[in-house]
Design a protein around this motif. Sequence first.
Motif, short mmCIF file in Angstrom:
data_model
loop_
_atom_site.label_atom_id
_atom_site.label_comp_id
_atom_site.label_asym_id
_atom_site.label_seq_id
_atom_site.Cartn_x
_atom_site.Cartn_y
_atom_site.Cartn_z
N GLU B 34 0.84 -1.20 0.00
CA GLU B 34 0.00 0.00 0.00
C GLU B 34 0.88 1.27 0.00
N PRO B 35 0.34 2.39 -0.38
CA PRO B 35 1.10 3.65 -0.33
C PRO B 35 1.52 3.96 1.11
N ARG B 36 2.70 4.57 1.24
CA ARG B 36 3.23 4.93 2.55
C ARG B 36 3.61 6.41 2.58
N LEU B 37 3.40 7.03 3.73
CA LEU B 37 3.86 8.41 3.90
C LEU B 37 5.34 8.38 4.24
N VAL B 38 6.16 8.83 3.33
CA VAL B 38 7.60 8.70 3.42
C VAL B 38 8.23 10.06 3.72
N THR B 45 11.02 16.91 3.43
CA THR B 45 9.60 16.89 3.05
C THR B 45 9.02 15.49 3.22
N GLN B 46 7.70 15.40 3.17
CA GLN B 46 7.03 14.11 3.22
C GLN B 46 6.15 13.93 1.98
N GLY B 47 5.98 12.69 1.58
CA GLY B 47 5.10 12.41 0.44
C GLY B 47 4.66 10.96 0.48
N TRP B 48 3.53 10.69 -0.18
CA TRP B 48 3.05 9.30 -0.25
C TRP B 48 3.70 8.62 -1.45
N GLU B 49 4.21 7.41 -1.20
CA GLU B 49 4.89 6.67 -2.25
C GLU B 49 4.46 5.21 -2.22
N TRP B 50 4.52 4.60 -3.37
CA TRP B 50 4.29 3.15 -3.50
C TRP B 50 4.80 2.71 -4.85
N GLU B 51 4.55 1.48 -5.22
CA GLU B 51 5.08 1.01 -6.49
C GLU B 51 4.45 1.73 -7.67
N GLY B 53 4.38 4.94 -7.82
CA GLY B 53 5.02 6.26 -7.91
C GLY B 53 4.75 7.10 -6.68
N ALA B 54 4.95 8.40 -6.81
CA ALA B 54 4.79 9.30 -5.66
C ALA B 54 3.62 10.25 -5.92
N SER B 55 2.98 10.70 -4.85
CA SER B 55 1.90 11.68 -4.98
C SER B 55 2.50 13.02 -5.39
N THR B 56 1.74 13.79 -6.18
CA THR B 56 2.26 15.09 -6.60
C THR B 56 2.14 16.12 -5.48
N SER B 57 1.12 15.99 -4.66
CA SER B 57 0.97 16.95 -3.56
C SER B 57 0.40 16.20 -2.37
N THR B 58 1.02 16.35 -1.23
CA THR B 58 0.62 15.60 -0.05
C THR B 58 -0.25 16.45 0.87
N PHE B 59 0.05 17.75 0.92
CA PHE B 59 -0.63 18.61 1.89
C PHE B 59 -1.37 19.77 1.20
N ILE B 60 -1.48 19.67 -0.12
CA ILE B 60 -2.14 20.71 -0.94
C ILE B 60 -2.54 21.97 -0.19
N ASN B 61 -1.64 22.89 -0.02
CA ASN B 61 -2.04 24.21 0.43
C ASN B 61 -2.76 24.19 1.80
N ALA B 62 -2.40 23.21 2.65
CA ALA B 62 -3.08 23.07 3.96
C ALA B 62 -2.46 24.03 4.97
N VAL B 63 -2.76 25.29 4.83
CA VAL B 63 -2.04 26.33 5.57
C VAL B 63 -2.88 26.99 6.66
N VAL B 64 -4.05 26.41 6.94
CA VAL B 64 -4.96 27.07 7.89
C VAL B 64 -4.25 27.41 9.22
N THR B 65 -4.44 28.62 9.64
CA THR B 65 -3.85 29.23 10.86
C THR B 65 -2.33 29.38 10.84
#
Lengths: 421, 421
Positions: B34-38, B45-51, B53-65
Motif C-alpha cells: 500500500e502507499p506509505r507516507l515517506v 519533506t514528506q510524500g506518499w509513495e508506492w510502487e 510512484g509518488a503523490s504530486t501533492s501531499t498537503f495541498i495548500n493546507a495552511v490554515v492558521t
Amino acid sequence: MQKDDMILISVDDHIVEPPDLFEQHIPAKWKGREPRLVTREAEGTQGWEWEGGASTSTFINAVVTLPKEEWGFDPSSLAEIRPGCYDVRQRVRDMDANGVLASMCFPSFPGMAGNFFAQVEDKALGLACLRAYNDWHIDEWAASHPGRFIPLPVPPLWDPALAAEEVRRTARKGATAIAFTEDAESLGYPSIHSGAWDPFFEACVDEDVTVAIHIASGAVGLPGGEDTPWDVKMCMPTWNALPCALNLMWCKSLLDHPDLKIALSEGGTSWIPGFLDRLERHYGNQKWTGADLGGLTPTELWKRHFLACFICDPSGLLLRDRIGIDNIAYEVDYPHSDCTFPYSSDELWEHMEAAGCTDEEIDKITFENAAKWLRFDPFEHTKREDATVGALKASAADVDMRTRSKVEYKRAFEAQQAAAG
Amino acid sequence: MQKDDMILISVDDHIVEPPDLFEQHIPAKWKGREPRLVTREAEGTQGWEWEGGASTSTFINAVVTLPKEEWGFDPSSLAEIRPGCYDVRQRVRDMDANGVLASMCFPSFPGMAGNFFAQVEDKALGLACLRAYNDWHIDEWAASHPGRFIPLPVPPLWDPALAAEEVRRTARKGATAIAFTEDAESLGYPSIHSGAWDPFFEACVDEDVTVAIHIASGAVGLPGGEDTPWDVKMCMPTWNALPCALNLMWCKSLLDHPDLKIALSEGGTSWIPGFLDRLERHYGNQKWTGADLGGLTPTELWKRHFLACFICDPSGLLLRDRIGIDNIAYEVDYPHSDCTFPYSSDELWEHMEAAGCTDEEIDKITFENAAKWLRFDPFEHTKREDATVGALKASAADVDMRTRSKVEYKRAFEAQQAAAG
C-alpha cells in the motif's frame, strides 16, 4: 431617453474579406504570391490559399439573415451569404437598418489576430501581405464611409518588434486600435509574462492605441475532443477572455505600462464581478506569491486597463457597478450567428430597462465608453441628431432584412455577377 | 434570524491523510504494497509513495492558521500543519469552533477524484488500496463522529464498471456521494460524451448518490506554462467548473439520467447567471446543431441536476435567483488557503446581509440544500438548538484559533510524539 434615442457603437463586428482585397495594396514585388480566394469545385466551397497553406475558416459562422435551419459553422461560399458581410456599401446600409452608427471590424480568414500571415515560410512575404491587408482595411473598408468605422489593423505576431512597428505605422494612418491574441504562447510565441511583448505594448501606449483581444484568437479556436458537441465548442470560447484577463492582471508588462488599454472583444461581462471578487480575496490573502499590483487593488487595476465588451449579457448589466460603468461597451457581432441583427437596439434596450440603467449609464454603455477608449469622435462626420438609432433606421427603410435562404442569396449573387459582366 | 442562528453544512473540506490510514483496512494479501507516507530526509519533506510512484501533492495548500508569510502551495510535513488537518478529533473541534455542524471531505494525496490509485500497473492492487481508502474514510473518519460528516468515497476511474460497483458498495455502507473528475478525457479515460460512463451514472441514480466534482480533479491541476505566476495558477481552477458543467449540459448521458445529481465542488456561483444566459440564447438560436434537451430549457436542466458550491462569492449571492435558490450550497474549504476558518460564519453572514437574503434563503444556502442533495439529516444526531453556529461555537471556547508558525506546530507535534512514544 427612448430606445430610438440611443447611439450605438459596436466594438466587435466582422469583415468577410472580398476577393479583390489585395489588388490595390500588394507591392509589385509580391504580386502573384498573395493569398487568393479559391473555389474548390469538387467540394463546392471557397477558401483562401497561398504558399503558406489554406485558411481554416473563410466565412466563420457568417449566417446573418439565413434561416436558422441553414446555419452552420462555416458557410461554403461568398455567393451564399448576405452581401453586407463583404461589401462595405451594403454593410453600412445594414448598420443603418440596425441603428448602428459605427463599427470596429475583426478579420475572418486571417484569424482574429491575423496569425494567418505568420503561416508562410517567407516572412517578408507574410509582412507584405499583412501590411496590404491593413492598408486595405484602413484605406478602403474604413475610409469608404468616414465616421462609420473604427479601423482595426492586425500585427505581425511572429515578431514583437515588427508588431510594434506596425502599431506605429497604422497609427500614423489613423488607427486607434490593434488586434492581439488571447494566448501568444499557444501560437508558439513568447508568453505574455516573458517581457518579450514590451516593445509592442510600449508602441501601443506611445501611440495611444487600444489592444483589442478577441475570443478564439489563440491556437485553440474551438475547444474539445472528437466527440465534443458543437454546442460546447461554440459556447465555450466566450469565457476565453477570463484566463486572458487573469494572465494580464498578474503580468508585469501591464504594471510597466499603466496607460495600456485592452478591449476584451466578445468576452462578455457577466463573469467579471466574480472574477474581481476572487482576485480581491486572493490578493489580500496570498502574500507568499509576492504579487505586487503597484499599490492598486485588483479592481482598480481592472478599471484602469480593461474594456469589457458584450453582445447580450443581461446578468452582467445587473452587476454593472461591480464591473465599472466606464468599462463596458456594446457589440453587435455582425454577421455571426450570435449577432443581434436586425433587432440589436430592441434587445439591448430591453436588457438595460430590466437592469434599471439610467440615461447616463445607457450612454456610457452604448457609445461613450467605446468613443473614449478608442478615441473615436462619433459626431465628427454625423450630426448627433442623425446618429441615433431612430434616425439611422429611418434612413434605411428600404433595406431588406428578411430571412433569405442560401439559394436566394446565390441567385441574386449570380444575377449581379452576370449584370456586371 | 441572527448570525448565530445559522446552521452550517460545509460541502467541501479536505482531509490530509494520516500515516496509519491503510493499517486497519488493507487486506492481508496486499499488506506491504500500500502507499506509505515517506519522509525524504534530504529535502525535509514528506510524500506518499508506492510502487505506483509518488503523490504530486501531499498537503495541498493546507495552511490554515499558519501566518500568511509562511503560506505556500504545499507545506513540507505533517508536523508543520494544524492537527485538525489530519486528526479527526481535532477536526471536529475546529468545526465546532468555526460553527460548522457537518462537513464533506475531499482527499489530498489521492487527488480530488482518487486518480492516484489508477497510477499503478497492478490494477488489483490499485482497487484494493482504493477500497481500503474508502473504508477508512467511511468507517473511521466519518463514523468517528456521527452526524458530523457526509462520507465521500472515490471511484476507480480506470474502469466505469468497477466505478459503478464501488458506488453500490459504498452506498451500502451509507455513502450518499461519490467523487468524480471534471475531465475524464484529460486523464486518459473515455470522455463524458462517449457513453462509457453510463454504468457509473446509472449506479449513482439507482443508489441516489450525488456525484461530487471538485475543481482541479482533471489532469491539469494547475494551469499555465513555465513563467505563469502562482497567482494565475491558483485563481484559474475556480472556473474549471464552467467547462465541466458546459460539457455535462450538452451530454446525452445527463438526459438519459434525469435523476442524476451533480455537485460542482468549489466551482463557485458567480459565473452561473451569465452561463445560463449564454446557453439559453445558444439553444434558442443554434437549431442546426440538433441539440435536444428533452423538452427542457437549459435553465430547467441546470436546476434539475446541479448544486453550485461556493466558499466566498458575494456577486453570486446577488444573483441567486438566476442560479436557483435550491441549487446553492456553502463550503468552508478547510484547511486550504481559501478557507474562511475561523471566521466562516462572519463572512458568510456579511455577504448574505449585503445581498438581502431572506431567512428562508439563508437556511437553504447554509444547510437545507446540502441536506437535501446529499440525503443528510442534520438533526439525527444533534438537536437543532445544539446545531447552530452559536451553540457549536459556545461548546468550543477552549479551541486555540490563533495564528501559529510552522515551528510552533512542529514543536507541539514532536512533544506529542515523544509523549506518545
